[in-house]
Design an enzyme around this catalytic site. Structure first.
Site, PDB file in Angstrom:
ATOM      1  CG  ASP A   1      90.881  49.738 -21.300  1.00  0.00           C
ATOM      2  OD1 ASP A   1      91.400  49.930 -20.183  1.00  0.00           O
ATOM      3  OD2 ASP A   1      91.361  48.960 -22.152  1.00  0.00           O
TER       4      ASP A   1
ATOM      5  CG  ASP B   1      96.251  52.735 -20.317  1.00  0.00           C
ATOM      6  OD1 ASP B   1      95.492  52.645 -19.338  1.00  0.00           O
ATOM      7  OD2 ASP B   1      97.131  51.890 -20.576  1.00  0.00           O
TER       8      ASP B   1
ATOM      9  CE  LYS C   1      85.492  55.397 -36.349  1.00  0.00           C
ATOM     10  NZ  LYS C   1      86.247  56.536 -36.885  1.00  0.00           N
TER      11      LYS C   1
ATOM     12  CG  ASP D   1      88.507  58.867 -35.359  1.00  0.00           C
ATOM     13  OD1 ASP D   1      87.536  59.471 -34.843  1.00  0.00           O
ATOM     14  OD2 ASP D   1      88.556  58.590 -36.573  1.00  0.00           O
TER      15      ASP D   1
ATOM     16  CE1 TYR E   1      86.374  46.899 -22.476  1.00  0.00           C
ATOM     17  CE2 TYR E   1      87.231  45.485 -20.745  1.00  0.00           C
ATOM     18  CZ  TYR E   1      87.417  46.497 -21.657  1.00  0.00           C
ATOM     19  OH  TYR E   1      88.633  47.108 -21.754  1.00  0.00           O
TER      20      TYR E   1
END
Ligand code: NAD
Ligand code: IPM
Ligand code: MN
Length: 349
Positions: free
Chosen positions: A242, A246, A185, A218, A134
């Site tokens: 982020d 959701d 990751k 993942d 970001y």
């Protein structure tokens, strides 16, 4: 307490009005004064003035005890410049390194998974909020041509990774939510996320009572759908946090229910629902204000008004269970009426 309010764009002003009705009721019932100042920053203000946030905007925000935001994002500002300055800018400039996003199922009927109860969906995500992908480091070369090169760098610093992991471990220990999962990751991002691995291993040894576990991001997406009951605390980087929140919002019944706090413990912090400006719902009095109301409760809790926060949470829980809410939770109330209903429950409590 002095609170700055940025209603923002789309459904932002509607859910903010509902949250403020609840805050006002809490202030009256508990007798603690709240001074609210509304700031006009958002897409309309930017399109009218060319200003996203004034030059002294962040300094203005620091004068308040907390900042409450509705939502930012408008199709008329396709590069999202105002949201970058107002929302991401405040996260960076006020150094709000903890994005605290609780995921809690309030009623079994709202969970999209089969046979899952509120006991199964009850965890907290700590999203690193000041670095990662970001930071806006990068650029475009030969933009708009077939030779375009677009680069956007992910920044991970020892300080940044350390302070969010430390916060998550401290929270796990203090609240007895002892299963802590760090998601990265590091199998593909072998430099940036090697740092997360290193700091995680270092800190985990200092918290004997916390069960520290690592999963790749993942796999976390998979596990969250298969069996969310295995999680108490999840900590991850800015972008993964982020996305996963959701997904978490879906597990609790939708984006309209999810709350968040952007925190720098001890300093002026910012509270906002997880959802965005939802342009298709804007101006129709149908957006669910519960995420905004619960974010306001988080703000009160952060400011030390624990009784008020607890009263709002239980009023919301009751309203949701009784379907006294918007159509997305099976109710027939509007955004405004939902706020008034929750405020009414507080006044009668
Ligand atoms: P969104 O969160 O605005 O909406 C996605 C969908 O979720 C909506 O179409 C709606 O179906 C549902 N939804 C969201 N909020 C709801 C509510 N309160 N009640 C009921 N249903 C709700 O995400 P988007 O459509 O991807 O983004 C729209 C704009 O918002 C974009 O400009 C985006 O950049 C911005 N955005 C801002 C924030 C923020 O201000 N914190 C967060 C996310 C997205
Ligand atoms: C959020 C939003 C923001 C983010 C957008 C509007 C830049 O999606 O707060 O979750 O990505 O952080
Ligand atoms: Mn988001």
């Amino acid at each position: 307490m002095q609170i700055a309010v940025i209603p923002g764009d789309g459904i932002g002003p509607e859910v903010t009005t509902a949250a403020l009705a609840v805050l006002r009721a809490a202030s009256q019932v508990f007798g603690r004064r709240m001074a609210i100042e509304t700031l006009p920053w958002g897409a309309d203000h930017f399109l009218a003035t060319g200003i996203t946030i004034p030059g002294d905007g962040y300094a203005q925000l620091r004068q308040f005890d907390a900042v409450f935001v509705g939502a930012l994002g408008d199709p008329r500002v396709p590069d999202n410049r105002h949201a970058r300055d107002i929302l991401l800018g405040t996260r960076f400039e006020l150094d709000l390194y903890v994005n605290h996003r609780p995921i809690r199922l309030l009623d079994e009927r709202l969970c999209p998974l089969k046979n899952r109860t509120p006991a199964d969906v009850n965890f907290v995500v700590f999203r690193e909020n000041t670095e990662g992908l970001y930071v806006g480091v990068g650029g475009r070369f030969k933009a708009g041509t077939p030779d375009e090169v677009a680069i956007q760098e992910e920044v991970n610093t020892y300080k940044g990774v350390h302070r969010i992991l430390r916060h998550a471990f401290e929270y796990a220990r203090a609240t007895g939510r002892t299963r802590l999962c760090m998601a990265d990751k590091s199998n593909a991002m072998t430099d940036g996320h090697a740092l997360w691995q290193r700091v995680f291993a270092e800190i985990a040894t200092q918290y004997a009572g916390v069960q520290a576990r690592h999963v790749y991001i993942d796999a976390l997406a998979l596990f969250l759908v298969q069996d969310p009951s295995q999680f108490d605390v999840i900590v991850t980087n800015n972008l993964f946090g982020d996305i996963i929140t959701d997904l978490g919002a879906a597990l609790q019944g939708g984006l309209g229910l999810a709350a968040s706090g952007n925190l720098h413990p001890g300093r002026t912090s910012m509270f906002e629902p997880v959802h965005g400006s939802a342009p298709p719902l804007a101006g129709r009095n149908i957006a669910n204000p519960v995420g905004a109301i619960l974010s306001a409760a988080m703000m009160l809790e952060y400011l030390g008004a624990r009784d008020e926060a607890a009263a709002i949470e239980s009023a919301v829980e009751r309203a949701v269970r009784d379907r006294q809410g918007t159509p997305d939770i099976g109710g027939t109330l509007g955004t405004r009426e939902t706020g008034d209903y929750v405020a009414g429950l507080l006044r009668r409590s």
